[in-house]
Scaffold this active site. Structure first.
Site, PDB file in Angstrom:
ATOM      1  N   TYR A 198       0.843  -1.190   0.000  1.00  0.00           N
ATOM      2  CA  TYR A 198       0.000   0.000   0.000  1.00  0.00           C
ATOM      3  C   TYR A 198       0.879   1.240   0.000  1.00  0.00           C
ATOM      4  O   TYR A 198       2.054   1.207   0.367  1.00  0.00           O
ATOM      5  CB  TYR A 198      -0.936   0.024   1.219  1.00  0.00           C
ATOM      6  CG  TYR A 198      -0.241   0.228   2.546  1.00  0.00           C
ATOM      7  CD1 TYR A 198      -0.040   1.511   3.071  1.00  0.00           C
ATOM      8  CD2 TYR A 198       0.214  -0.849   3.297  1.00  0.00           C
ATOM      9  CE1 TYR A 198       0.588   1.705   4.293  1.00  0.00           C
ATOM     10  CE2 TYR A 198       0.836  -0.663   4.528  1.00  0.00           C
ATOM     11  CZ  TYR A 198       1.029   0.622   5.012  1.00  0.00           C
ATOM     12  OH  TYR A 198       1.652   0.821   6.219  1.00  0.00           O
ATOM     13  N   CYS A 199       0.289   2.359  -0.437  1.00  0.00           N
ATOM     14  CA  CYS A 199       0.955   3.668  -0.386  1.00  0.00           C
ATOM     15  C   CYS A 199      -0.131   4.730  -0.246  1.00  0.00           C
ATOM     16  O   CYS A 199      -1.278   4.409   0.057  1.00  0.00           O
ATOM     17  CB  CYS A 199       1.852   3.900  -1.605  1.00  0.00           C
ATOM     18  SG  CYS A 199       1.013   3.771  -3.200  1.00  0.00           S
ATOM     19  N   THR A 200       0.196   5.980  -0.476  1.00  0.00           N
ATOM     20  CA  THR A 200      -0.767   7.058  -0.235  1.00  0.00           C
ATOM     21  C   THR A 200      -1.986   6.982  -1.139  1.00  0.00           C
ATOM     22  O   THR A 200      -3.123   6.967  -0.676  1.00  0.00           O
ATOM     23  CB  THR A 200      -0.084   8.426  -0.419  1.00  0.00           C
ATOM     24  OG1 THR A 200       1.108   8.477   0.356  1.00  0.00           O
ATOM     25  CG2 THR A 200      -1.011   9.555   0.013  1.00  0.00           C
ATOM     26  N   ILE A 227      -4.204   4.564   0.742  1.00  0.00           N
ATOM     27  CA  ILE A 227      -4.769   4.863   2.064  1.00  0.00           C
ATOM     28  C   ILE A 227      -5.967   5.803   1.953  1.00  0.00           C
ATOM     29  O   ILE A 227      -6.944   5.690   2.686  1.00  0.00           O
ATOM     30  CB  ILE A 227      -3.690   5.484   2.974  1.00  0.00           C
ATOM     31  CG1 ILE A 227      -2.513   4.525   3.135  1.00  0.00           C
ATOM     32  CG2 ILE A 227      -4.263   5.852   4.340  1.00  0.00           C
ATOM     33  CD1 ILE A 227      -1.255   5.178   3.689  1.00  0.00           C
TER      34      ILE A 227
END
Length: 343
Positions: A198-200, A227
């Site tokens: 996952y990342c932003t 996210i």
């Protein structure tokens, strides 16, 4: 024909205050083959400047990466504009959880070699062979699976203030640094474990998932929309929120609160705190975590030396800065030696 900003950030801030209108902060990205990035960049700037769009946008031959602030009343016009570009039609728009009319104060559209600095040779692997995109509910199920390894693809100063429970959070300064480290650390799990990333907003995982599949990882997943979208789906569907703390964002807000937990500490006194600030000394501009008490005591600076410089007349400060530039490679986003409680 105006192709660049003519107003300073301060001038733009005054105009936003005077207008008193709602603005939407959002982000999107798309990988696509762009033959003439400079021409495409100019096209975007002209259209978005007329719409009063502000933000930071990177354009490259491989696609576009955009973080923007759009007047709420012109959102549909903005969406229609995107839909008229073949590779941006119905592109996912990650709308911020917490809105701020001053999230961006300039429109910057820049041509880059890549839309994310990953250090990869794209010709050496199939960048379209990506991992499986999953929504928030499926992501939660994967996190509950003991055969899952969840990896945060962001940098240390991002994961420091918030991350998913049990996630691997590499101690890196840049995305490109994390790729070989993660591959080495997880080498023994390539076939038997689920690699969930996952990342932003999703863009870093898009490339990383293809890279790790190329490197032999069999079960690769990525959180679609990152996210930002996860938080939205958790709220809308009343799901369990497995993210603790804040989500770091790359605009003037610096973060969005996803849960009530405060997992970080003030870099100056060590008290629980997850508020990122920039040192008031513009010659430094160090990004670090500072509580309200330390901000008062240190006059919004990271060190006594910076306090002294910040107290000088503005013209003297300008002379000290002449010919010198701020560099993330020097300041390391909170790793400065002047900070007692650095990560």
């Amino acid at each position: 024909m105006q192709l660049y900003n003519k107003l300073s950030a301060k001038e733009r801030e005054v105009l936003i205050e005077e207008a008193g209108e709602d603005r939407l902060t959002l982000s999107f990205y798309a990988y696509a083959k762009i033959g003439n990035p400079q021409l495409f960049r100019n096209h975007l700037f002209l259209a978005w400047d007329e719409m009063d769009v502000l933000g930071r946008i990177y354009v490259a031959q491989e696609g576009i990466n955009a973080q923007l602030s759009v007047p709420a009343k012109r959102f549909q016009e903005f969406k229609d504009f995107l839909d008229n570009i073949y590779f941006l039609k119905d592109v996912r728009l990650n709308i911020a959880i917490e809105q701020d009319a001053k999230s961006f104060l300039k429109l910057k559209v820049k041509v880059r070699k890549k839309i994310v600095s990953d250090g990869l040779n794209d010709a050496s692997f199939d960048v379209t062979n990506k991992g499986i995109h999953v929504d928030a509910a499926t992501f939660n199920q994967l996190l509950d699976n003991p055969d899952t390894v969840c990896v945060d693809m962001r940098n240390h100063y991002e994961s420091e203030i918030g991350h998913f429970k049990g996630a691997v959070t590499p101690d890196v300064d840049t995305f490109r640094d994390s790729l070989p480290i993660i591959e080495k650390d997880l080498e023994d799990f390539k076939e038997e474990k689920n690699l969930v990333m996952y990342c932003t907003g999703g863009i870093r995982c898009e490339k990383a998932s293809a890279y790790y599949k190329h490197k032999g990882f069999k079960n690769v997943y990525q959180l679609e929309g990152g996210i930002i979208e996860y938080a939205r789906q958790v709220e809308q569907q009343k799901l369990e929120n497995k993210f603790i703390g804040k989500n770091f964002v790359f605009d003037h807000r610096r973060s969005e609160r996803i849960s009530d937990e405060v997992i970080a500490h003030c870099h100056q006194c060590g008290k629980p705190c997850d508020t990122h600030v920039n040192c008031a000394n513009e010659a430094c501009h160090l990004l670090f975590i500072q509580c309200e008490e330390c901000a008062m005591e240190m006059n919004n600076c990271c060190s006594e030396e910076c306090m002294k410089i910040n107290d000088l007349p503005y013209e003297k400060q300008k002379k000290l800065r002449k010919g010198k530039g701020n560099s993330n490679k020097i300041f390391k986003k909170g790793r400065s030696e002047v900070l007692k409680y650095k990560p």
